[in-house]
Scaffold this active site. Structure first.
Site, PDB file in Angstrom:
ATOM      1  N   LYS A 160     -17.355  -1.057   6.323  1.00 20.85           N
ATOM      2  CA  LYS A 160     -17.709  -2.036   5.286  1.00 20.85           C
ATOM      3  C   LYS A 160     -19.307  -2.144   5.150  1.00 20.85           C
ATOM      4  O   LYS A 160     -19.841  -2.327   4.081  1.00 20.85           O
ATOM      5  CB  LYS A 160     -17.253  -3.520   5.779  1.00 20.85           C
ATOM      6  CG  LYS A 160     -17.715  -4.597   4.687  1.00 20.85           C
ATOM      7  CD  LYS A 160     -16.740  -5.824   4.797  1.00 20.85           C
ATOM      8  CE  LYS A 160     -17.091  -6.684   3.630  1.00 20.85           C
ATOM      9  NZ  LYS A 160     -16.208  -7.991   4.024  1.00 20.85           N
ATOM     10  N   MET A 174      23.972   9.643   2.373  1.00 19.00           N
ATOM     11  CA  MET A 174      23.627  10.953   2.766  1.00 19.00           C
ATOM     12  C   MET A 174      24.031  10.978   4.379  1.00 19.00           C
ATOM     13  O   MET A 174      24.747  11.923   4.947  1.00 19.00           O
ATOM     14  CB  MET A 174      22.375  11.422   2.459  1.00 19.00           C
ATOM     15  CG  MET A 174      22.097  12.897   2.943  1.00 19.00           C
ATOM     16  SD  MET A 174      23.369  14.027   2.244  1.00 19.00           S
ATOM     17  CE  MET A 174      22.488  14.447   0.778  1.00 19.00           C
ATOM     18  N   PHE A 220     -11.399  -7.274  14.346  1.00 23.39           N
ATOM     19  CA  PHE A 220     -10.136  -7.675  13.504  1.00 23.39           C
ATOM     20  C   PHE A 220      -9.902  -6.551  12.530  1.00 23.39           C
ATOM     21  O   PHE A 220     -10.790  -6.056  11.735  1.00 23.39           O
ATOM     22  CB  PHE A 220     -10.655  -9.110  12.869  1.00 23.39           C
ATOM     23  CG  PHE A 220      -9.553  -9.511  11.886  1.00 23.39           C
ATOM     24  CD1 PHE A 220      -8.407  -9.825  12.201  1.00 23.39           C
ATOM     25  CD2 PHE A 220      -9.792  -9.533  10.597  1.00 23.39           C
ATOM     26  CE1 PHE A 220      -7.089 -10.368  11.512  1.00 23.39           C
ATOM     27  CE2 PHE A 220      -8.896 -10.130   9.503  1.00 23.39           C
ATOM     28  CZ  PHE A 220      -7.554 -10.370  10.129  1.00 23.39           C
ATOM     29  N   GLN A 221      -8.728  -6.602  12.363  1.00 26.68           N
ATOM     30  CA  GLN A 221      -8.294  -5.156  11.225  1.00 26.68           C
ATOM     31  C   GLN A 221      -8.898  -4.031  11.536  1.00 26.68           C
ATOM     32  O   GLN A 221      -8.891  -3.245  10.397  1.00 26.68           O
ATOM     33  CB  GLN A 221      -8.191  -5.747   9.876  1.00 26.68           C
ATOM     34  CG  GLN A 221      -7.129  -7.160   9.646  1.00 26.68           C
ATOM     35  CD  GLN A 221      -7.104  -7.308   8.196  1.00 26.68           C
ATOM     36  OE1 GLN A 221      -8.113  -6.996   7.495  1.00 26.68           O
ATOM     37  NE2 GLN A 221      -5.968  -7.876   7.843  1.00 26.68           N
ATOM     38  N   GLU A 276       0.804  -1.143   0.042  1.00 26.62           N
ATOM     39  CA  GLU A 276      -0.098  -0.271   0.017  1.00 26.62           C
ATOM     40  C   GLU A 276       1.030   1.272  -0.053  1.00 26.62           C
ATOM     41  O   GLU A 276       0.516   2.394  -0.633  1.00 26.62           O
ATOM     42  CB  GLU A 276      -0.943   0.079   1.061  1.00 26.62           C
ATOM     43  CG  GLU A 276      -1.975  -0.871   1.190  1.00 26.62           C
ATOM     44  CD  GLU A 276      -1.819  -2.327   1.769  1.00 26.62           C
ATOM     45  OE1 GLU A 276      -0.454  -2.473   1.976  1.00 26.62           O
ATOM     46  OE2 GLU A 276      -2.701  -3.236   1.874  1.00 26.62           O
TER      47      GLU A 276
END
Ligand SMILES: Cc1ncc(C[n+]2csc(CCOP(=O)(O)OP(=O)(O)O)c2C)c(N)n1
Ligand SMILES: [Mg+2]
Lengths: 185, 583
Positions: B164, B482, B114-115, B52
């Site tokens: 959802k 760097m 969940f999630q 993602e």
């Protein structure tokens, strides 16, 4: 590097520090308060007090924020508040004629009759109210600006404060004075 | 428009279509499955990424390259938290994005389902605004608001979190009109016009200045105002320096270009800014990487600051003439104002330009060339030559990013893409993929560090899957270069945790992904592999440039220091030209 021999510095305006009262009108959406407090926490601004409540307009809340800080920081705070999508109006009313009120509930220990008398006397002078009484305590309600409440607390401290809750400052511009002086937003 | 009955997920797709979306990036999961089901039939391109974060950078790169709003989509919990770095990157650089995340069903919110993650809470400080949809009736308006907020005013990412059950619910629906949209946001009115009194003041200062400099930032690109900047400079003959984000808003091949200013700015740009008597800041925000020590930044200059964001004005540095407004709109008015009364050509200004020319000649951008070892700067110069200066360049973060900024000469807006504000390693390659998808007509190069590239290497699979012919040039120094440079300069060369020479064989890895892998280890091979790479147009090609390991980025103004303390050229004690082999 000859161009750099002389150290030159930018003239910066002098730092002014002080208390500011900021009023914020917001859309009373889910999470709007978190957005405002999150802004203060995330950018490292200190809040002295913050109050929120509904207004006469539907779905509009009003927030009064008191901050103590440097002029430039306060200016940034106001700009950042204005940037929030849900804020409708942000004003720094510190310099405008305004009314300031805070409510405090203070539970004071009452040792004996003398203490009770003395506390009652102070409550009357400060135009407060005793709203609950127990065997050994008075619960006092007092309203006023920050200074008045602080003064009252100083005086009753010797009796023993058992508990205290304060609302934080509410403030509003005095329409009368504004109209007279022609102060605009 | 007529109302229809639709499933929440289909409403999402319908609004995306109405907003003119042609490409989205994302990866599915439980809470967003309904939306993915609707996307199955969507009339636009839906790119499946492998991470993602990469999806978010792709949407970002797409937005930077095209000027359109980028769209990224992810599931709840881990899907959404993987967007965090990408959103913060876009937020710091004011890039218009809409992120759509699934959320657990409403009745599970707050139960540690969940999630479940508080995505609104997590992303609040790194988005311009975010929404949790709590009623399907609000869904179409919220989505339209998201696009509107993302692209107007000072642009930025906006996140819409959709439970959802709302995506599954069926409801009456029509697309809200533009009027309804504006009325629904009473607190959101970006100032675009610019105060005429201030514009007049600015014009007066410009007429009087004897040592003026224009300092241009990313706002010029966001506001599509490069043409106006060009007009202003030609009208006034004032030299222009750009920030990293402003690159491309003024042609760097123009004699008036001073190139970049700040920490890794050119000697002549920094000298001009330090000594100028008028600094005209346009769509720039006086970032600390630009100003160095604030009290010694342009110490004698009056400052004009044009910016759409009032909060950017006098934030770190107090300016004399603030002008809040859209850069393009304000510049047009300013130019008109200047044209009203012709500018007297002062001798003092001739002297100023001559002085700048002397600085230019004293310390031009340069590096020690070598025919034994590949110099990273030489690679960038070759890429510039082989692409005739016309490619879109997307960079990671580190030394290679600065060399890409310094040694490629940019000539048009949206040509140089990099994470200027947040400095996100891992941005360059996925952003290049997004850019190439948005601008298939352009050659797109990701100039990557060996450290940066590996942070999103997994999405080579995406680039192969969609046959995105980006070119990836790894400036492979076997170091987090760097950081190593800072350690060399400021930590007594104690190279703590910067050696990354234990690394995969990038050529074989590219092949394993189904891309083409090439390598150059000698200066004589650079041109040749680039030519090969330019011929490949059906898949990504990666070139591993094994370069001088301890080359440094110079000039450099150490962090928080004054321009007076600029380190201009390499230390006398020769920087070893030793060849370190990867592995
Ligand atoms: C995600 C992230 N982590 C850490 C850093 C700090 N950092 C800045 S530059 C750099 C080194 C980058 O190494 P590489 O990609 O190989 O580029 P080089 O400097 O060697 O060209 C690091 C670790 C960062 N900018 N971003
Ligand atoms: Mg490296």
């Amino acid at each position: 590097m000859q161009e750099f021999k002389v150290v030159k510095t930018r003239p910066e305006p002098e730092k002014k520090v002080g208390k500011h009262i900021i009023t914020v009108k917001v859309q009373h959406n889910f999470g709007v308060l978190a957005r405002i407090t999150g802004l203060f926490a995330g950018r490292g601004y200190n809040i002295e007090s913050l109050t929120v409540g509904r207004t006469h307009e539907p779905n509009i809340a009003r927030i009064t924020i008191v901050v103590d800080g440097e002029e430039r920081v306060v200016e940034q705070i106001i700009k950042q508040l204005r940037k929030l999508i849900e804020t409708l109006k942000v004003r720094d009313i510190t310099e405008l004629p305004h009314i300031e009120r805070e409510l405090a509930l203070i539970k004071i220990h009452t040792e004996n009759d003398r203490a009770r008398d003395e506390i009652m006397r102070l409550v009357n002078i400060f135009r407060g109210k005793v709203v609950d009484v127990s065997q050994d305590s008075y619960t006092v309600e007092i309203t006023g600006d920050d200074e008045k409440i602080e003064a009252f607390i100083d005086l009753i401290k010797p009796f023993g404060v058992k508990e205290m809750a304060r609302t934080g400052t509410l403030a509003m511009v005095r329409e009368s004075a504004v109209a007279k002086e022609g102060v605009l937003d | 428009m007529q109302t229809q009955k639709k499933r929440g997920a289909d409403i999402v797709v319908d609004v995306l279509v109405a907003e003119g979306v042609d490409t989205i990036f994302g990866l599915p999961g439980g809470a967003i499955m309904e939306v993915y089901d609707a996307l199955f039939d969507a009339p636009f391109r839906n790119v499946l990424t492998r991470h993602e974060q990469a999806a978010c950078h792709m949407a970002d790169g797409y937005a930077r390259a095209t000027g359109k709003v980028g769209v990224v989509i992810a599931t709840s919990g881990p899907g959404a938290t993987n967007l965090v770095t990408g959103l913060a990157t876009a937020y710091m650089d004011s890039i218009p994005l809409v992120a759509i995340t699934g959320q657990v069903p409403r009745h599970y919110i707050g139960t540690d389902a969940f999630q479940e993650a508080d995505v609104i809470g997590i992303t609040r400080p790194i988005t311009k605004h975010n929404f949790l949809v709590t009623d399907i009736k609000d869904l179409p308006l919220i989505l339209r608001q998201a696009f509107y907020i993302a692209r107007t005013g000072r642009p930025g990412p906006v996140l819409v979190d959709i439970p959802k059950d709302i995506t599954q619910q069926v409801s009456e629906f029509r697309i809200p009109t533009d009027d309804e949209l504006r009325e629904s946001l009473p607190g959101y009115n970006p100032h675009t016009e610019g105060n005429p009194v201030q514009i007049k003041k600015a014009a007066d200062l410009i007429r009087k200045a004897t040592k003026p400099v224009i300092y241009v930032g990313g706002g010029v690109i966001l506001s599509e105002a490069a043409e106006e900047v060009y007009k202003l400079t030609k009208l006034t003959n004032i030299p222009v320096t750009t920030t990293n984000m402003g690159k491309g808003s003024f042609p760097e091949t123009d004699p008036l270009s001073l190139h970049m200013l700040g920490m890794h700015g050119t000697y002549y740009a920094n000298m001009a800014v330090y000594n100028c008597d008028l600094l005209i800041a346009i769509g720039a925000r006086f970032d600390d990487r630009v100003t160095g020590k604030i009290t010694e930044f342009a110490p004698e200059a009056k400052i004009i600051h044009i910016d759409i964001d009032p909060a950017s004005i006098s934030k770190t540095i107090t300016v004399d003439v603030p002008i809040v407004g859209d850069v393009k709109t304000v510049l047009r008015k300013l130019i008109k104002e200047l044209e009203n009364k012709p500018i007297e050509w002062l001798q003092a200004r001739e002297n100023w330009l001559r002085q700048i020319q002397e600085w230019r000649e004293k310390h031009p951008l340069s590096y020690r060339k070598s025919d034994k070892i590949i110099k990273p700067q030489a690679v960038i110069e070759e890429i510039y030559n082989i692409t005739s200066g016309d490619a879109i360049i997307s960079a990671g973060v580190g030394q290679h990013q600065m060399w890409a900024a310094m040694f490629y000469k940019y000539s048009y807006p949206r040509q140089f893409l990099n994470s200027g504000g947040l400095g996100t390693m891992g941005f360059g390659f996925p952003a290049a993929v997004g850019a190439k998808m948005g601008r298939p007509d352009k050659t797109v190069f990701a100039i990557e560090g060996d450290g940066s590239f590996i942070m999103n290497i997994q999405d080579l699979a995406t680039a192969v899957q969609y046959r995105v012919p980006v070119k990836i040039a790894i400036i492979n120094n076997g170091f987090l270069g760097m950081v190593r440079q800072w350690q060399q300069f400021f930590y007594d060369s104690r190279y703590a945790s910067v050696c990354i020479s234990v690394q995969p064989d990038f050529v074989k890895l590219a092949e394993a992904f189904g891309a083409i892998g090439l390598r150059a280890t000698k200066p004589s091979e650079v041109r040749e592999v680039l030519q090969k790479a330019m011929e490949i147009n059906d898949r990504p090609v990666l070139i591993d440039f094994v370069v001088d390991r301890e080359e440094n980025v110079l000039p450099m103004v150490p962090a928080g220091k004054s321009y007076r303390e600029m380190i201009v050229s390499p230390k006398q004690k020769s920087e070893a030209e030793t060849m370190y082999l990867v592995g």
